[in-house]
Design an enzyme around this catalytic site. Structure first.
Site, PDB file in Angstrom:
ATOM      1  N   TYR A 221      45.361  37.012  52.738  1.00  0.00           N
ATOM      2  CA  TYR A 221      45.171  36.631  51.336  1.00  0.00           C
ATOM      3  C   TYR A 221      43.675  36.465  51.045  1.00  0.00           C
ATOM      4  CZ  TYR A 221      50.108  35.267  50.345  1.00  0.00           C
ATOM      5  OH  TYR A 221      51.462  35.231  50.122  1.00  0.00           O
ATOM      6  N   GLU A 338      61.596  29.556  45.933  1.00  0.00           N
ATOM      7  CA  GLU A 338      61.282  30.261  47.175  1.00  0.00           C
ATOM      8  C   GLU A 338      62.587  30.369  47.954  1.00  0.00           C
ATOM      9  OE1 GLU A 338      57.532  29.314  49.144  1.00  0.00           O
ATOM     10  OE2 GLU A 338      58.636  29.090  51.028  1.00  0.00           O
TER      11      GLU A 338
HETATM   12  C1  3EB Z   1      53.816  33.012  50.059  1.00  0.00           C
HETATM   13  O1  3EB Z   1      54.416  34.087  50.209  1.00  0.00           O
HETATM   14  C2  3EB Z   1      54.633  31.854  49.584  1.00  0.00           C
HETATM   15  O2  3EB Z   1      52.215  28.502  54.404  1.00  0.00           O
HETATM   16  O3  3EB Z   1      53.716  28.670  55.985  1.00  0.00           O
HETATM   17  C3  3EB Z   1      55.814  31.096  52.219  1.00  0.00           C
HETATM   18  C4  3EB Z   1      56.139  30.958  53.567  1.00  0.00           C
HETATM   19  C5  3EB Z   1      54.692  30.497  51.723  1.00  0.00           C
HETATM   20  C6  3EB Z   1      55.330  30.215  54.415  1.00  0.00           C
HETATM   21  C7  3EB Z   1      53.317  28.871  54.826  1.00  0.00           C
HETATM   22  C8  3EB Z   1      53.881  29.752  52.585  1.00  0.00           C
HETATM   23  C9  3EB Z   1      54.196  29.621  53.911  1.00  0.00           C
HETATM   24  O4  3EB Z   1      52.610  32.891  50.243  1.00  0.00           O
HETATM   25  C10 3EB Z   1      54.329  30.595  50.290  1.00  0.00           C
END
Ligand code: 3EB
Length: 345
Positions: A221, A338
């Protein structure tokens, strides 16, 4: 060389790792609120773990296989039950506890944030402890981690508690993991307790981490989402002959951007499209995706969205898909839902 490993933070790493295929972990949801329902589950010797959700599940139990999570279920009280093959033994060391049948382990660490400085410090300690535990364990491969913390969206910009959790996690994982992360979920509870709860599934053999072609890998990211990218894989295929896929928390993120602000139905639609794409990447045939062999947990931020969420889930999923709806906060404040789960139970 073949002596059993006993965990202590100073034990040198000598895992009895293998590439052998393992039998699938069996996972189901069970309802029942009373303590005697929990006792009945824990009396079953093949039970590796029971997670109880919400106020009507017991808050504690002397059995190390039990963990209470403060997320409130929608509807009946709920337990998630993991079943293994062999004899399950349990152990504790400091703030860490675990249960294992030799092939799989259920591990838990619960840390009072104040005793570790703050959420960053607690996350760093939790992940450092996990890395040390794995290095000394006959189940040295972590497949899947769940992270639950209070007030996940509190704080602005890089001071947001989720971003600080990510920084602590990144510090604690280094140098044990480099771009080879387990599947994960990170969700906000609302109990005001400021206790970081982390639990995991580890295995004697390594799984295969999977990424989603529709999404940028979380650990890549861009900077706008925080100083340390979240360290998790989109899914983990278990080292089992039958395809078993641990699906990370998945939301309405395409590329790296959140989509469908204020529209819970469209967010569910996008999220299920993401999960479908992930299962395709795992070589699960279209006809085998979702349904009775796919347990899903749906985290819903706002009570006002529950009815619409249910309607959209019913429209998109086979009616026999086991669903557990939980009230919880998602790590980006614009995300309303989620979903995580296990395909192939
Ligand atoms: C995302 O896709 C949504 O920080 O461990 C999803 C699964 C998300 C795990 C983590 C965060 C986490 O970014 C957020």
């Amino acid at each position: 060389m073949t002596q059993p490993q006993i965990f202590s933070p100073s034990t040198p790493a000598r895992p009895l790792a293998t590439t052998a295929a393992l039998a699938s972990l069996r996972v189901c949801y069970a309802s029942g609120s009373a303590a005697n329902a929990l006792d009945a589950l824990l009396a079953q010797t093949d039970v590796l773990a029971v997670v109880g959700f919400g106020d009507s599940a017991p808050a504690t139990h002397g059995d190390a296989r039990y963990l209470h999570v403060a997320l409130q279920p929608v509807g009946a009280a709920a337990f998630e039950v993991w079943r293994a093959q062999g004899t399950v033994t349990t152990a504790r060391a400091g703030e860490l506890r675990w249960a294992s049948d030799g092939d799989y382990a259920f591990g838990v660490i619960e840390l009072d944030e104040a005793r570790h400085g703050d959420i960053d410090g607690a996350a760093a300690t939790a992940y450092r402890s996990l890395v040390a535990w794995l290095a000394a364990s006959p189940t040295p491969h972590v497949l899947r981690i769940w992270n639950y913390l209070d007030a996940i969206n509190l704080g602005n910009g890089d001071a947001e508690r989720y971003r600080r959790f990510c920084s602590g996690r990144a510090a604690g994982l280094t140098p044990g993991f480099v771009d080879a992360y387990p599947a994960a979920t990170a969700i906000g509870v609302r109990d005001g307790r400021r206790v970081l709860q982390m639990y995991w599934l580890a295995a004697r053999s390594a799984g295969t981490a999977l990424e989603n072609p529709r999404q940028v890998s979380a650990w890549r990211y861009p900077r706008e989402y925080g100083p340390h990218a979240p360290n998790f894989a989109r899914a983990m295929r278990a080292p089992t002959p039958m395809a078993q896929v641990y699906i990370s928390g998945t939301a309405a993120i395409v590329g790296h951007r959140s989509h469908h602000r204020e529209d819970v139905g469209a967010q569910i639609d996008e999220t299920l499209t993401n999960i479908d794409s992930l299962l395709a990447a795992a070589h699960i045939e279209p006809g085998a995706r979702f349904g009775a062999n796919c347990l899903l947990k749906v985290y819903v931020r706002r009570d006002a969205d529950i009815a619409a969420a249910r309607a959209q889930l019913a429209a998109r999923l086979p009616a026999d898909t086991p669903l557990l709806l939980l009230r919880g906060d998602i790590c980006r404040s614009e995300l309303l839902i989620e979903i995580d789960g296990i395909q192939g139970v």
